[in-house]
Design an enzyme around this catalytic site. Structure first.
Site, PDB file in Angstrom:
ATOM      1  N   THR A  28      50.335  71.817  97.790  1.00 35.42           N
ATOM      2  CA  THR A  28      51.740  71.683  98.084  1.00 35.42           C
ATOM      3  C   THR A  28      52.572  71.714  96.879  1.00 35.42           C
ATOM      4  O   THR A  28      53.918  72.175  96.842  1.00 35.42           O
ATOM      5  CB  THR A  28      52.035  70.411  99.026  1.00 35.42           C
ATOM      6  OG1 THR A  28      51.186  70.619 100.351  1.00 35.42           O
ATOM      7  CG2 THR A  28      53.643  70.319  99.256  1.00 35.42           C
ATOM      8  N   SER A  85      44.282  73.048  99.439  1.00 37.83           N
ATOM      9  CA  SER A  85      43.180  72.570  99.107  1.00 37.83           C
ATOM     10  C   SER A  85      42.088  72.688 100.255  1.00 37.83           C
ATOM     11  O   SER A  85      41.036  72.256  99.949  1.00 37.83           O
ATOM     12  CB  SER A  85      43.279  70.933  98.688  1.00 37.83           C
ATOM     13  OG  SER A  85      43.833  70.261  99.698  1.00 37.83           O
ATOM     14  N   THR A 112      46.563  67.817  98.371  1.00 37.93           N
ATOM     15  CA  THR A 112      46.295  66.618  98.638  1.00 37.93           C
ATOM     16  C   THR A 112      45.179  66.323  99.377  1.00 37.93           C
ATOM     17  O   THR A 112      44.361  65.295  99.518  1.00 37.93           O
ATOM     18  CB  THR A 112      47.339  65.673  99.238  1.00 37.93           C
ATOM     19  OG1 THR A 112      48.089  66.252 100.260  1.00 37.93           O
ATOM     20  CG2 THR A 112      48.687  65.556  97.811  1.00 37.93           C
ATOM     21  N   ASP A 113      44.908  67.337 100.422  1.00 35.30           N
ATOM     22  CA  ASP A 113      43.911  67.340 101.456  1.00 35.30           C
ATOM     23  C   ASP A 113      42.719  66.798 101.024  1.00 35.30           C
ATOM     24  O   ASP A 113      41.898  66.290 101.673  1.00 35.30           O
ATOM     25  CB  ASP A 113      44.277  68.389 102.553  1.00 35.30           C
ATOM     26  CG  ASP A 113      45.342  68.697 103.308  1.00 35.30           C
ATOM     27  OD1 ASP A 113      46.288  67.758 103.306  1.00 35.30           O
ATOM     28  OD2 ASP A 113      45.554  69.543 103.892  1.00 35.30           O
TER      29      ASP A 113
HETATM   30  N1  ASP Z   1      48.178  71.097 102.694  1.00 33.91           N
HETATM   31  C1  ASP Z   1      48.208  71.022 101.462  1.00 33.91           C
HETATM   32  C2  ASP Z   1      47.055  70.953 100.387  1.00 33.91           C
HETATM   33  O1  ASP Z   1      46.088  70.106 100.700  1.00 33.91           O
HETATM   34  C3  ASP Z   1      48.489  69.522 101.203  1.00 33.91           C
HETATM   35  C4  ASP Z   1      49.219  68.962 100.084  1.00 33.91           C
HETATM   36  O2  ASP Z   1      48.932  69.652  98.940  1.00 33.91           O
HETATM   37  O3  ASP Z   1      49.749  67.956 100.175  1.00 33.91           O
HETATM   38  O4  ASP Z   1      46.907  71.939  99.825  1.00 33.91           O
END
Ligand code: ASP
Length: 329
Positions: A12, A56, A89-90
């Protein structure tokens, strides 16, 4: 001035709203990311390496291992003081743990990202990158395993987990809390994680390791599927301190009878796996199965560890050695 290398992988933090797609999509390059934060130039000289620009959920253990090798290669350079990896973050906690296990460098290796996209109000990417670069440029941050820096908190890779689907303070270390904080005037560490284990892997992560989460009323079906596939390893996220329904116990017995190593983890977010019960399906009742215990590791981290261990050996007694400390902590 210290030099920090920023390896970008996507997430993100590198996304913007796309009207045609109706949501956030990968849009921001590594160079754009750093240009958006002029304050970085006062902390360190930066070099950017774009590894990927993917959500991710598209990262694989093999890609995580490649990022670890890249981090090591940059860290081996004398002019480089530390590494920052930007990431979605995932699955950030998994890449953090992979970096912690596989990177050989004792220079700081940090990972960060954002919960809000670059086109959102309150975009948290710049503040998180700034904090991560501060930690990577701080010599006290070395030799502590990979550090996940988010929302001005510093978390140990083996301990941290994503705890909220959308909150900017999503990362938490449920057992022991953060190892430190990033303040306006400096980085403060208060403790060192006890879990700084290294497993050196060269080449490919060939073993397929499945992760099954246990639920009330579950039967042995998915365990038999895993054995028939066959997987080379299985992690079971049991209930409570390591217990499963009786039919799941039969599934685990079946998998073990095929010689497949099984790691017992817990679906509870804090606390160790402990064989304190002896009723049917309890960890105690499966003592003769030869199960490995994940200790405090989450299922997804125990899975990565088993994959790395299987890249070293298929011998069960040798595999056991990798989990002896987990079982004790
Ligand atoms: N869906 C995103 C990912 O993990 C979430 C993020 O980056 O916060 O790439």
């Amino acid at each position: 001035m210290k030099k920090v290398v920023v390896i970008t992988t996507g997430g993100t933090i590198a996304m913007k709203y796309d009207a045609a797609a109706g949501g956030l999509v990968p849009a921001v390059s590594g160079a754009d990311l750093l240009q958006a934060v002029p304050a970085l130039r006062q902390i360190a000289e930066l070099e950017v390496k774009e590894y990927a620009n993917v959500p991710s959920g598209h990262m694989t253990p093999q890609m995580m291992l490649e990022v670890a090798a890249l981090a090591d290669a940059y860290a081996a350079r004398q002019d480089v003081s530390g590494i920052v990896v930007t990431h979605g973050t995932d699955t950030m906690e998994e890449t953090a743990y992979m970096l912690s296990l596989a990177c050989r460098t004792v220079k700081p290796v940090c990972i960060t990202g954002a919960m809000r996209g670059a086109s959102d109000m309150g975009y948290d990417g710049p503040a998180n990158i700034l904090a991560a670069v501060k930690v990577a440029a701080c010599s006290e941050a070395g030799g502590r395993g990979a550090l996940l820096v988010f929302n001005d908190e510093i978390h140990a890779a083996a301990e941290v987990t994503k705890s909220h689907t959308v909150s900017c303070s999503t990362f938490a270390s449920p057992h022991w809390g953060p190892v430190g904080y990033v303040y306006e005037d400096g980085v403060v560490f208060r403790r060192r994680s006890e879990n700084l284990e290294k497993i050196t892997v060269q080449g490919k992560l060939a073993a397929e390791v499945a992760l099954l989460k246990v639920y009330a009323g579950m039967d042995d079906f998915f365990f038999r599927c895993a054995a028939e596939k066959p997987v080379q390893g299985l992690v079971v996220e049991a209930v409570g301190c390591g217990n499963v329904p009786p039919e799941v116990m039969e599934g685990i017995r079946y998998v073990r009878a095929k010689g497949i190593p099984v790691v017992l983890a817990s679906r509870v977010h804090a606390g160790r796996v402990v064989p304190i019960y002896s009723y049917l399906g309890s960890a105690g009742s499966m003592k003769d199965f030869g199960l490995l215990y994940a200790g405090e590791l989450t299922g997804q981290k125990a899975r990565l560890k088993l994959m790395l261990a299987l890249a070293q050996t298929a011998d069960f007694n040798e595999l056991k050695q990798y989990f002896i400390e987990e079982a004790a902590r």
